[in-house]
Design an enzyme around this catalytic site. Structure first.
Site, PDB file in Angstrom:
ATOM      1  N   ASP A  18       0.845  -1.201   0.000  1.00 21.45           N
ATOM      2  CA  ASP A  18       0.000   0.000   0.000  1.00 21.45           C
ATOM      3  C   ASP A  18       0.875   1.242   0.000  1.00 21.45           C
ATOM      4  O   ASP A  18       2.000   1.219   0.492  1.00 21.45           O
ATOM      5  CB  ASP A  18      -0.909  -0.040   1.243  1.00 21.45           C
ATOM      6  CG  ASP A  18      -2.051   0.959   1.139  1.00 21.45           C
ATOM      7  OD1 ASP A  18      -2.311   1.483   0.031  1.00 21.45           O
ATOM      8  OD2 ASP A  18      -2.699   1.226   2.173  1.00 21.45           O
ATOM      9  N   ASN A  20       1.586   3.400  -2.803  1.00 18.98           N
ATOM     10  CA  ASN A  20       2.250   3.850  -4.037  1.00 18.98           C
ATOM     11  C   ASN A  20       1.796   5.250  -4.430  1.00 18.98           C
ATOM     12  O   ASN A  20       2.604   6.105  -4.806  1.00 18.98           O
ATOM     13  CB  ASN A  20       1.916   2.911  -5.205  1.00 18.98           C
ATOM     14  CG  ASN A  20       2.536   1.544  -5.056  1.00 18.98           C
ATOM     15  OD1 ASN A  20       3.373   1.333  -4.190  1.00 18.98           O
ATOM     16  ND2 ASN A  20       2.123   0.613  -5.900  1.00 18.98           N
ATOM     17  N   GLY A  21       0.486   5.463  -4.338  1.00 18.79           N
ATOM     18  CA  GLY A  21      -0.095   6.750  -4.743  1.00 18.79           C
ATOM     19  C   GLY A  21       0.398   7.882  -3.848  1.00 18.79           C
ATOM     20  O   GLY A  21       0.835   8.933  -4.338  1.00 18.79           O
ATOM     21  N   HIS A  35       3.369   3.409  -8.746  1.00 18.21           N
ATOM     22  CA  HIS A  35       3.230   1.976  -9.063  1.00 18.21           C
ATOM     23  C   HIS A  35       4.492   1.454  -9.746  1.00 18.21           C
ATOM     24  O   HIS A  35       4.974   0.375  -9.416  1.00 18.21           O
ATOM     25  CB  HIS A  35       2.008   1.737  -9.951  1.00 18.21           C
ATOM     26  CG  HIS A  35       0.712   2.111  -9.306  1.00 18.21           C
ATOM     27  ND1 HIS A  35       0.401   1.757  -8.017  1.00 18.21           N
ATOM     28  CD2 HIS A  35      -0.356   2.820  -9.766  1.00 18.21           C
ATOM     29  CE1 HIS A  35      -0.798   2.229  -7.706  1.00 18.21           C
ATOM     30  NE2 HIS A  35      -1.267   2.881  -8.748  1.00 18.21           N
ATOM     31  N   SER A  63      -6.995  -5.536  -6.016  1.00 15.50           N
ATOM     32  CA  SER A  63      -8.174  -6.045  -5.321  1.00 15.50           C
ATOM     33  C   SER A  63      -9.426  -5.869  -6.182  1.00 15.50           C
ATOM     34  O   SER A  63      -9.424  -5.091  -7.149  1.00 15.50           O
ATOM     35  CB  SER A  63      -8.369  -5.308  -3.998  1.00 15.50           C
ATOM     36  OG  SER A  63      -8.772  -3.982  -4.257  1.00 15.50           O
ATOM     37  N   TRP A  67     -11.034  -2.164  -9.020  1.00 13.94           N
ATOM     38  CA  TRP A  67     -11.711  -1.942 -10.308  1.00 13.94           C
ATOM     39  C   TRP A  67     -12.441  -0.601 -10.321  1.00 13.94           C
ATOM     40  O   TRP A  67     -12.805  -0.095 -11.386  1.00 13.94           O
ATOM     41  CB  TRP A  67     -12.704  -3.067 -10.622  1.00 13.94           C
ATOM     42  CG  TRP A  67     -12.049  -4.377 -10.988  1.00 13.94           C
ATOM     43  CD1 TRP A  67     -12.124  -5.545 -10.292  1.00 13.94           C
ATOM     44  CD2 TRP A  67     -11.235  -4.669 -12.143  1.00 13.94           C
ATOM     45  NE1 TRP A  67     -11.406  -6.535 -10.917  1.00 13.94           N
ATOM     46  CE2 TRP A  67     -10.850  -6.028 -12.064  1.00 13.94           C
ATOM     47  CE3 TRP A  67     -10.784  -3.912 -13.229  1.00 13.94           C
ATOM     48  CZ2 TRP A  67     -10.048  -6.643 -13.025  1.00 13.94           C
ATOM     49  CZ3 TRP A  67      -9.982  -4.522 -14.188  1.00 13.94           C
ATOM     50  CH2 TRP A  67      -9.624  -5.873 -14.090  1.00 13.94           C
ATOM     51  N   LEU A 129      10.497 -21.051  -4.276  1.00  9.06           N
ATOM     52  CA  LEU A 129       9.524 -20.125  -3.671  1.00  9.06           C
ATOM     53  C   LEU A 129       8.281 -20.127  -4.532  1.00  9.06           C
ATOM     54  O   LEU A 129       8.374 -20.103  -5.762  1.00  9.06           O
ATOM     55  CB  LEU A 129      10.120 -18.703  -3.643  1.00  9.06           C
ATOM     56  CG  LEU A 129       9.147 -17.545  -3.365  1.00  9.06           C
ATOM     57  CD1 LEU A 129       8.765 -17.513  -1.887  1.00  9.06           C
ATOM     58  CD2 LEU A 129       9.758 -16.195  -3.762  1.00  9.06           C
TER      59      LEU A 129
END
Ligand code: FPP
Length: 240
Positions: A18, A20-21, A35, A63, A67, A129
């Site tokens: 969380d 980025n903006g 981003h 998420s 959208w 991984l």
């Protein structure tokens, strides 16, 4: 910074990436710049997970609620996803990383679906991984979907166990995360892995996702190890 105690490393780490903006705005750039810079943090996290021998890393990349963002931002995120996977697929394979996805992929653009499908197939036999990308994902969607499938199969009510429900989730076969990290100061779960985090430790940091790196990852694991050491003991035992 180094991780000295290798004895209690979480097997599965989940991350809500969380901020980025906000990171971009603070620097006077548009959100999309945030981003793009977040991709480097994704790379660092995968590298760190390999280094520390973490077996599962789940990233909340997009998420169901995302959208609702402006369509330009959605398009930029989808492009970034495709270009990053295409650019990184060889290195993922070299590093024995298997790619898996969870979420309602049907909603993704065609080129995105195809790129993901190819990358998942190409890396299917890798064992180092498992990188799980949550895309168009929400936990309530996942659980609702599982219930629908179970009813469709005609199970009787007394056949419905926790194991059965788990096996109908997108995460079937993936062990539950021991540690959930959320960056950028918000302390909520935002419809992520609700079923799977019943016993998970939460770690919240103020750091925005583009500033998250190996050292920040180590800090989260150190905090986890501190909590592990307290597990089940009374404070006198710990102080002794
Ligand atoms: C959260 O910041 C970030 C996202 C919703 C997208 C995460 C995507 C990437 C890091 C790039 C592509 C990912 C992969 C796996 C290649 P935000 O936009 O919610 O920031 P804000 O809360 O400050 O607005």
């Amino acid at each position: 910074m180094e991780l000295k105690d290798k004895s209690s490393i979480p097997n599965h780490v989940a991350i809500i990436m969380d901020g980025n903006g906000r990171w971009a705005k603070q620097k006077g750039f548009d959100r999309i710049y945030g981003h793009s810079n977040g991709v480097e943090s994704v790379r660092e996290s995968i590298k760190a997970a390999r280094e520390f021998n973490i077996k599962y890393l789940t990233l909340y990349a997009f998420s169901t609620e995302n959208w609702n963002r402006p369509k330009e931002e959605i398009a930029a995120l989808m492009d970034l996803l495709v270009s990053t996977i295409l650019a990184e697929i060889a290195e993922l394979s070299e590093n024995d990383v298997q790619l898996r996805t969870i979420g309602n992929l049907e909603l993704l653009p065609e080129n995105c679906k195809n790129t993901l499908k190819e990358a998942v197939e190409k890396t299917a036999s890798n064992k180092g991984l498992t990188l799980v990308l949550a895309l168009s994902y929400s936990s309530r969607w996942e659980i609702t979907n599982a219930v629908q499938s179970i009813v469709k199969k005609g199970y009787k009510h007394n056949e419905i166990t926790e194991e059965l429900v788990s096996s109908y989730l997108n995460t079937a076969g993936i062990p539950e995360p021991e540690l959930l990290i959320r960056t950028s100061g918000e302390q909520r779960i935002s419809n992520f892995l609700l079923w799977q985090i019943a016993y998970t430790e939460f770690y919240f940091t103020e750091v925005h996702w583009p500033d998250f790196n190996r050292d920040e990852f180590i800090k989260a694991i150190l905090e986890y190890q501190n909590r592990e050491r307290r597990f089940g003991k009374i404070s006198e035992q710990i102080n002794a």
